[in-house]
Design an enzyme around this catalytic site. Structure first.
Site, PDB file in Angstrom:
ATOM      1  N   SER A 144       0.857  -1.197   0.000  1.00  7.59           N
ATOM      2  CA  SER A 144       0.000   0.000   0.000  1.00  7.59           C
ATOM      3  C   SER A 144       0.884   1.234   0.000  1.00  7.59           C
ATOM      4  O   SER A 144       2.068   1.156   0.336  1.00  7.59           O
ATOM      5  CB  SER A 144      -0.849   0.010   1.283  1.00  7.59           C
ATOM      6  N   ASP A 145       0.332   2.389  -0.338  1.00  8.73           N
ATOM      7  CA  ASP A 145       1.101   3.605  -0.109  1.00  8.73           C
ATOM      8  C   ASP A 145       1.023   3.903   1.387  1.00  8.73           C
ATOM      9  O   ASP A 145       0.245   3.294   2.132  1.00  8.73           O
ATOM     10  CB  ASP A 145       0.578   4.769  -0.966  1.00  8.73           C
TER      11      ASP A 145
END
Ligand code: GLC
Length: 737
Positions: free
Chosen positions: A280-281
């Site tokens: 994920s960011d």
């Protein structure tokens, strides 16, 4: 080593040697030993102590999490000594000794900082771009990094967006070629070598379509636009072998990318067959709560894991909630096993199970970083990235024997700005500024005078006088203006994309002296600069050129290198025109020159860009002629050639990027007025002429039709060839069933 972990012993003393077992067999072996906690641990990434690159929830006691075997990766931990210390905790002090994966934003260099990615893209030189990524990987791996969160492959059509500096611009074809080049550069030919690192295609997907050019903002694009414009560079990165993807912060039509099953599972896994892992960011798992997509971290964890987000960057949601979700039956164990397998697969490919400390070599760290060879390569990359926007009266190139040069402007001697917003471990002290470079290059008896003139921002004109004073004494003025490094990159968006402060006013005062002026522009995005463009005779787009900025600029300014860059983004006349891109649709009421009413246009600004996509001048001139096709009626799957004569009609040797565009005149859905489908960077001596040949086939014209099938359709096409998207010669052909 305190104790050889069960795992390492198991793998190396197993029935087959580690080398003989396939990676999948070795993954099976490891997973057969892992507890649920240890599996969840692999899906968990926290922030190290070497940098903070976002509002990451910072876990001060994260070393304890490592010792519990509850951590798979650390971002922002740099340096051989520090990464070795953390790796020893994982390998020697946990039950299985599974090695950590160290990731960093190695965006355009590690210590030897290259031009920003948008600048490198302006070179249209895939070999040079790959080499830049290669050098970055050599240096980052020498400092203990296994993985870079690059290339950023987001198509950017809005110049207000700060992260336009980080990608390859507005075009899917150019962006795809550059994505592949960067992946090859980072990953090399052997991922198990200690000078190659895993790459990461980000931010999946359509992050650059944020409304208003405002980072993290809402994205609402049709599936057709998603697939035809925003996804191609990601698919190119995957086809080039990229090992990881990063899900973006943004939603797409109501569903955040990090919990988006259509993106992460349907497209990435089912359609594209990706077998690497998705990270994920930063915090974007937990930020789905802010999106209003879920109510709490438990639900966010469930949605993200079930959608196919394998690793949680720094939100600790998986660490806190995933075990409960599994026990409650909300997350099937098969999802966890899939994620763990993908993460372990990358660690095995990198060779970390064979030698967890292979990237911990202090000698390499000393020798490989900021070497002369690397600086020379960075200088060449910078030269190739510059775009000559204007050169009336041929003021450029300057003569090295020139008596006095006045170097003026807030960016003329700024070290920090040259390495821009994603500088990794780059340091201002290593930067050659424009002033340095000009002083290094002029003849001994020439004099270089300097005055800052003003700041980048603010309305203080008190230093104008000194600047005007030295300008009066000089034969030519080199004026270095533009943006500061902090005006682009993540969360650095601008609603007004003019040259800030009083820099243009300084240019106006200097122009009253009626001396030759060259503007060198430093910026991370297209800028609107009507007065400069209209009134300054020579303008060189330099972007943010990296550690060798000044030497590369001197090479071009004094003619040792003939500029060959071409814009990878359109430069608007006015910010009100954004988003602006060359591959627009014709609409039902297209602009016409012959009448005023009932057309798609503004009352106050033309539709056209100031500088179009693909634009760039040279010290010489090039002429295109004799555009011919090998066939006018082309069958499906039948390759044909487009040939054009290209002549260097000036007095300097130089390179030209010949660009090929097509237009599908009629389709089951509307089609762009132009689409880039080929380019060739051609070197020609003064007076030399060559035939440039492009090969095309019906697959090159595929798009998602009315039924969302990815196909080419028969019918009439135009072909355009030229030195930019506006200045072309054309012909046509028919694609026939
Ligand atoms: C940042 C960026 C992403 C980067 C990550 C780790 O917020 O969006 O591109 O790789 O966090 O620094």
């Amino acid at each position: 080593m305190k104790n050889i972990s069960i795992l390492i012993a198991f793998l190396t003393l197993g029935v087959l040697s580690a080398q003989e077992k396939s990676i999948e067999q070795r993954i099976d072996s490891v997973m057969s030993l892992m507890t649920l906690q240890e599996k969840i641990g692999q899906m968990n990434q926290v922030n190290g102590r070497s940098a903070i690159t976002g509002p990451n929830t910072y876990e001060p006691e994260f070393e304890k999490i490592i010792k519990k075997g509850m951590l798979g990766s650390v971002l922002n931990a740099s340096g051989v000594d520090y990464t070795r210390t953390l790796q020893k905790l994982a390998v020697e002090e946990t039950r299985l000794g599974i090695p950590l994966l160290f990731g960093y934003d190695v965006i355009h260099g590690w210590k030897t900082i290259f031009p920003i990615p948008l600048a490198e893209s302006a070179s249209w030189d895939l070999e040079a771009i790959e080499k830049g990524a290669r050098i970055a990987a050599i240096e980052a791996s020498a400092a203990g990094q296994h993985w870079t969160f690059a290339p950023m492959v987001d198509i950017a059509r809005d110049s207000r967006w700060g992260r336009i500096m980080e990608g390859a611009g507005e075009d899917p074809y150019l962006g795809s070629k550059i994505a592949a080049a960067r992946v090859h550069g980072f990953q090399g030919n052997d991922l198990s070598a200690n000078n190659t690192i895993a790459a990461c295609a980000k931010h999946f997907a359509a992050y650059g379509a944020a409304e208003g050019g405002r980072d993290y903002n809402t994205v609402d694009v049709s599936e057709r636009t998603l697939r035809d414009i925003y996804l191609p560079p990601f698919k190119a990165a995957l086809d080039a072998g990229v090992q990881t993807f990063m899900s973006g912060f943004n939603e797409i039509s109501g569903v955040p990318a990090t919990g988006n099953k259509f993106l992460l599972d349907q497209i990435l896994r089912k359609e594209w067959g990706f077998d690497g892992f998705v990270v994920s960011d930063a915090n974007s798992v937990a930020e789905m709560i802010n999106h209003g997509f879920t109510e709490n971290e438990y639900e966010a964890t469930k949605l993200a894991v079930n959608a196919g987000c394998d690793m949680d960057m720094s939100s600790l949601s998986y660490y806190n909630e995933l075990k409960k979700a599994i026990h409650a039956g909300d997350v099937p164990m098969v999802k966890v096993n899939n994620s763990v397998r993908r993460i372990l697969r990358v660690k095995f490919k990198l060779g970390l199970f064979d030698d967890p400390f292979k990237y911990c070599d202090n000698k390499r760290e000393k020798e490989m970083i900021l070497s002369k060879e690397h600086k020379d390569i960075a200088r060449d990359a910078a030269r190739k990235s510059f775009v000559l926007l204007k050169n009336e009266k041929q003021i450029l190139p300057l003569n090295k024997e020139i008596k006095k040069i006045a170097v003026i402007g807030p960016l003329a001697d700024s070290k920090r700005d040259m390495i821009a917003g994603w500088k990794a471990k780059g340091e201002p002290k290593d930067v050659i500024t424009l002033l340095d470079g000009l002083k290094n290059s002029v003849a001994r008896k020439s004099e270089v005078l300097y005055a800052k003139g003003c700041e980048i921002e603010g309305d203080n004109k008190s230093k104008f006088g000194k600047a005007i004073e030295i300008a009066k004494k000089s034969d030519v003025i080199v004026l270095a203006i533009g943006e500061g490094f902090g005006m682009s990159a993540e969360n650095r968006n601008r609603a007004d994309i003019n040259i800030p402060g009083v820099q243009v006013e300084l240019a106006k005062e200097l122009s009253k002296l009626n001396k030759p002026i060259v503007v060198v522009l430093f910026n991370g995005r297209p800028l609107t600069m009507p007065w400069i463009s209209e009134n300054v005779p020579s303008i060189l787009e330099a972007w943010f050129p990296g550690v060798q900025a000044g030497n590369a600029l001197a090479d071009v300014i004094f003619g040792n290198y003939n500029p060959s860059g071409k814009l990878p983004v359109s430069f608007p006349i006015h910010v009100g025109q954004t988003p602006m891109y060359y591959n627009y649709k014709n609409t039902g009421r297209p602009i016409r020159e012959d009448s005023f009413n009932w057309q798609t246009k503004y009352l106050d600004v033309p539709n056209r860009p100031y500088y179009p996509f693909g634009f760039g001048l040279s010290y010489t001139t090039f002429q295109y002629s004799d555009l011919i096709l090998s066939k006018k009626g082309v069958g499906f799957d039948e390759e044909f050639e487009v040939r054009v004569k290209l002549k260097n009609t000036g007095k300097y040797d130089g390179s030209e990027v010949a660009q090929l565009y097509v237009r599908d005149l009629f389709g089951s859905v509307t089609r762009p007025v132009k689409e880039l489908k080929g380019f060739e960077k051609v070197f020609l001596k003064a007076g030399e002429e060559k035939v440039v040949t492009f090969k095309l086939i019906s697959d090159d014209f595929r798009f998602h039709n009315i039924d969302m099938d990815f196909v080419a359709e028969p019918g009439e096409f135009k072909v355009f060839v030229g030195g930019n998207s506006n200045n072309v010669i054309e012909t046509d052909f028919f694609l026939v069933k």
